[in-house]
Design a protein around this motif. Structure first.
Motif, PDB file in Angstrom:
ATOM      1  N   ILE A   1      50.593  34.949  68.385  1.00 58.65           N
ATOM      2  CA  ILE A   1      49.435  35.550  67.716  1.00 58.65           C
ATOM      3  C   ILE A   1      48.928  34.670  66.576  1.00 58.65           C
ATOM      4  N   ASP A   2      49.834  34.170  65.761  1.00 62.43           N
ATOM      5  CA  ASP A   2      49.422  33.342  64.621  1.00 62.43           C
ATOM      6  C   ASP A   2      48.913  31.970  65.058  1.00 62.43           C
ATOM      7  N   LEU A   3      49.260  31.552  66.279  1.00 63.66           N
ATOM      8  CA  LEU A   3      48.831  30.238  66.776  1.00 63.66           C
ATOM      9  C   LEU A   3      47.470  30.302  67.464  1.00 63.66           C
ATOM     10  N   GLU A   4      47.047  31.489  67.862  1.00 60.31           N
ATOM     11  CA  GLU A   4      45.800  31.650  68.615  1.00 60.31           C
ATOM     12  C   GLU A   4      44.598  31.664  67.668  1.00 60.31           C
TER      13      GLU A   4
ATOM     14  N   PHE B   1      39.388  37.322  69.632  1.00 61.70           N
ATOM     15  CA  PHE B   1      39.427  38.262  70.754  1.00 61.70           C
ATOM     16  C   PHE B   1      40.774  38.185  71.463  1.00 61.70           C
ATOM     17  N   ALA B   2      41.272  36.965  71.672  1.00 58.52           N
ATOM     18  CA  ALA B   2      42.590  36.783  72.282  1.00 58.52           C
ATOM     19  C   ALA B   2      43.681  37.354  71.385  1.00 58.52           C
ATOM     20  N   VAL B   3      43.519  37.183  70.071  1.00 57.04           N
ATOM     21  CA  VAL B   3      44.494  37.728  69.122  1.00 57.04           C
ATOM     22  C   VAL B   3      44.563  39.247  69.253  1.00 57.04           C
ATOM     23  N   LYS B   4      43.413  39.876  69.394  1.00 60.43           N
ATOM     24  CA  LYS B   4      43.379  41.330  69.534  1.00 60.43           C
ATOM     25  C   LYS B   4      44.087  41.761  70.811  1.00 60.43           C
ATOM     26  N   GLY B   5      43.839  41.032  71.901  1.00 62.88           N
ATOM     27  CA  GLY B   5      44.487  41.358  73.160  1.00 62.88           C
ATOM     28  C   GLY B   5      45.995  41.180  73.109  1.00 62.88           C
ATOM     29  N   LEU B   6      46.435  40.078  72.509  1.00 56.43           N
ATOM     30  CA  LEU B   6      47.866  39.827  72.376  1.00 56.43           C
ATOM     31  C   LEU B   6      48.529  40.891  71.499  1.00 56.43           C
ATOM     32  N   GLN B   7      47.847  41.289  70.449  1.00 57.78           N
ATOM     33  CA  GLN B   7      48.408  42.312  69.562  1.00 57.78           C
ATOM     34  C   GLN B   7      48.582  43.632  70.299  1.00 57.78           C
ATOM     35  N   LEU B   8      47.619  43.971  71.144  1.00 57.79           N
ATOM     36  CA  LEU B   8      47.735  45.193  71.940  1.00 57.79           C
ATOM     37  C   LEU B   8      48.907  45.101  72.908  1.00 57.79           C
ATOM     38  N   LEU B   9      49.116  43.911  73.473  1.00 57.32           N
ATOM     39  CA  LEU B   9      50.252  43.706  74.364  1.00 57.32           C
ATOM     40  C   LEU B   9      51.574  43.888  73.623  1.00 57.32           C
TER      41      LEU B   9
ATOM     42  N   CYS C   1      39.921  49.236  74.886  1.00 57.61           N
ATOM     43  CA  CYS C   1      39.717  48.599  73.579  1.00 57.61           C
ATOM     44  C   CYS C   1      38.955  47.291  73.705  1.00 57.61           C
ATOM     45  N   LEU C   2      39.352  46.464  74.678  1.00 56.45           N
ATOM     46  CA  LEU C   2      38.720  45.156  74.828  1.00 56.45           C
ATOM     47  C   LEU C   2      37.314  45.267  75.404  1.00 56.45           C
ATOM     48  N   GLU C   3      37.081  46.246  76.287  1.00 53.44           N
ATOM     49  CA  GLU C   3      35.732  46.445  76.826  1.00 53.44           C
ATOM     50  C   GLU C   3      34.770  46.863  75.718  1.00 53.44           C
ATOM     51  N   LEU C   4      35.225  47.726  74.828  1.00 49.59           N
ATOM     52  CA  LEU C   4      34.381  48.119  73.690  1.00 49.59           C
ATOM     53  C   LEU C   4      34.070  46.922  72.803  1.00 49.59           C
ATOM     54  N   ASP C   5      35.053  46.068  72.609  1.00 47.95           N
ATOM     55  CA  ASP C   5      34.866  44.869  71.791  1.00 47.95           C
ATOM     56  C   ASP C   5      33.852  43.936  72.443  1.00 47.95           C
TER      57      ASP C   5
ATOM     58  N   PHE D   1      25.794  35.809  77.795  1.00 49.05           N
ATOM     59  CA  PHE D   1      26.394  36.332  79.018  1.00 49.05           C
ATOM     60  C   PHE D   1      27.595  35.497  79.452  1.00 49.05           C
ATOM     61  N   ALA D   2      27.503  34.182  79.267  1.00 44.58           N
ATOM     62  CA  ALA D   2      28.634  33.315  79.613  1.00 44.58           C
ATOM     63  C   ALA D   2      29.835  33.617  78.730  1.00 44.58           C
ATOM     64  N   LEU D   3      29.578  33.862  77.452  1.00 46.78           N
ATOM     65  CA  LEU D   3      30.655  34.179  76.524  1.00 46.78           C
ATOM     66  C   LEU D   3      31.272  35.537  76.855  1.00 46.78           C
ATOM     67  N   SER D   4      30.447  36.494  77.261  1.00 47.75           N
ATOM     68  CA  SER D   4      30.962  37.807  77.648  1.00 47.75           C
ATOM     69  C   SER D   4      31.826  37.700  78.904  1.00 47.75           C
ATOM     70  N   GLN D   5      31.396  36.864  79.847  1.00 45.61           N
ATOM     71  CA  GLN D   5      32.186  36.673  81.064  1.00 45.61           C
ATOM     72  C   GLN D   5      33.529  36.024  80.748  1.00 45.61           C
ATOM     73  N   TYR D   6      33.506  35.088  79.806  1.00 51.06           N
ATOM     74  CA  TYR D   6      34.754  34.449  79.384  1.00 51.06           C
ATOM     75  C   TYR D   6      35.714  35.487  78.790  1.00 51.06           C
ATOM     76  N   ARG D   7      35.193  36.359  77.954  1.00 47.14           N
ATOM     77  CA  ARG D   7      36.038  37.394  77.357  1.00 47.14           C
ATOM     78  C   ARG D   7      36.491  38.403  78.403  1.00 47.14           C
ATOM     79  N   GLU D   8      35.637  38.675  79.383  1.00 43.77           N
ATOM     80  CA  GLU D   8      36.031  39.566  80.468  1.00 43.77           C
ATOM     81  C   GLU D   8      37.202  38.988  81.252  1.00 43.77           C
ATOM     82  N   MET D   9      37.153  37.667  81.503  1.00 46.31           N
ATOM     83  CA  MET D   9      38.252  37.000  82.188  1.00 46.31           C
ATOM     84  C   MET D   9      39.534  37.110  81.372  1.00 46.31           C
ATOM     85  N   LEU D  10      39.406  36.909  80.070  1.00 48.25           N
ATOM     86  CA  LEU D  10      40.563  37.005  79.183  1.00 48.25           C
ATOM     87  C   LEU D  10      41.134  38.418  79.195  1.00 48.25           C
ATOM     88  N   MET D  11      40.246  39.400  79.204  1.00 49.25           N
ATOM     89  CA  MET D  11      40.688  40.795  79.245  1.00 49.25           C
ATOM     90  C   MET D  11      41.438  41.091  80.540  1.00 49.25           C
TER      91      MET D  11
END
Length: 256
Positions: free
Chosen positions: A100-103, A107-115, A127-131, A212-222
């Motif tokens: 978490i501290d290395l990321e 958005f990835a930090v939020k996902g990792l924290q939830l994990l 949570c990530l879809e709302l974000d 839209f490209a950035l949203s797709q990237y975050r969707e992939m991460l989610m």
């Protein structure tokens, strides 16, 4: 650096000036201070009236994406997600806490924290879809600011033309002043339509594509983070997320 943006501006500007020169005109004929002030000043004023300060400031920030778009390294991110999955299977979800501290991506930090917190896959997805939705909405509003400018600019060009014609009508008895009024009238129209179609509207559409490209990237991460929470095999996660890669789409087209 997005060279196509630079090339597009140069070609568009050169086409207008070059066409004017080919018709026997002069570059100075397209330079008119009052017309410039009416069109750009009026467009800016109308835009500031429509949008709140937060959206205006955000639009200034993301306008840099026109020449320096966001670098979305999808393949590298997929590899990172696969590594997270392997680590989670080996050390458990709590083993991801050290990452978490290395990321750098919040958005990835939020996902990792939830994990790490042991949230259920459905909770993580919600949570990530709302974000994603909130970030996309904010950035689209900022992009639409330029779209609004593209709508106001031609109208202000018409206002500038009318103002120029008013001066013409007032000075019909003084031929020396007719030229200035006529120049303002026609040049203001050129400025209004030109700025809208050569700058404001293309900028708005390019920013939307980036959003839209950035949203797709975050969707992939989610999807990758949710798959880790569901305990999927790292290999299956990699195969699932590879659908986001342009290379795979190109390979499918070549196979047809």
């Amino acid at each position: 650096m997005d060279f196509l943006s630079v090339v597009g501006i140069i070609i568009g500007f050169s086409a207008i000036v070059g066409g004017n020169l080919l018709e026997g005109g002069q570059v100075t004929a397209l330079v008119n201070g009052p017309a410039f002030l009416i069109v750009l000043g009026g467009t800016l004023g109308a835009t500031l009236l429509q949008f709140p300060t937060a959206i205006f400031m955000r639009s200034l920030k993301i306008s840099l994406w026109i020449f320096k778009p966001q670098t979305l390294m999808l393949r590298k991110q997929i590899e990172k997600i696969v590594d997270w999955s392997a680590m989670a299977r080996k050390e458990g979800l709590l083993g991801l806490e050290t990452l978490i501290d290395l990321e750098k991506d919040d958005f990835a930090v939020k996902g990792l924290q939830l994990l790490v917190d042991g949230s259920e896959p459905d909770v993580i997805r919600d949570c990530l879809e709302l974000d994603i939705g909130a970030r996309e909405f904010k950035d689209l509003q900022a992009a639409r600011l330029f779209e609004a400018m593209g709508g106001y600019s031609p109208t202000l060009g018409i206002i500038g033309a009318v103002i120029g014609l008013i001066h013409v009508m007032k000075n019909l008895t003084d031929p020396a002043l007719l030229g200035t009024g006529i120049a303002t009238a026609f040049v203001a129209t050129i400025y209004g339509v030109g700025f809208a179609n050569l700058f404001f509207l293309p900028i708005a559409n390019k920013l939307k594509m980036q959003v839209f490209a950035l949203s797709q990237y975050r969707e992939m991460l989610m999807e990758g983070i949710v798959a880790i929470a569901e305990g999927e095999n790292p290999r299956n996660i990699e195969l699932k997320l590879s659908g986001y890669l342009d290379e795979k789409l190109k390979a499918k087209k070549r196979g047809r």
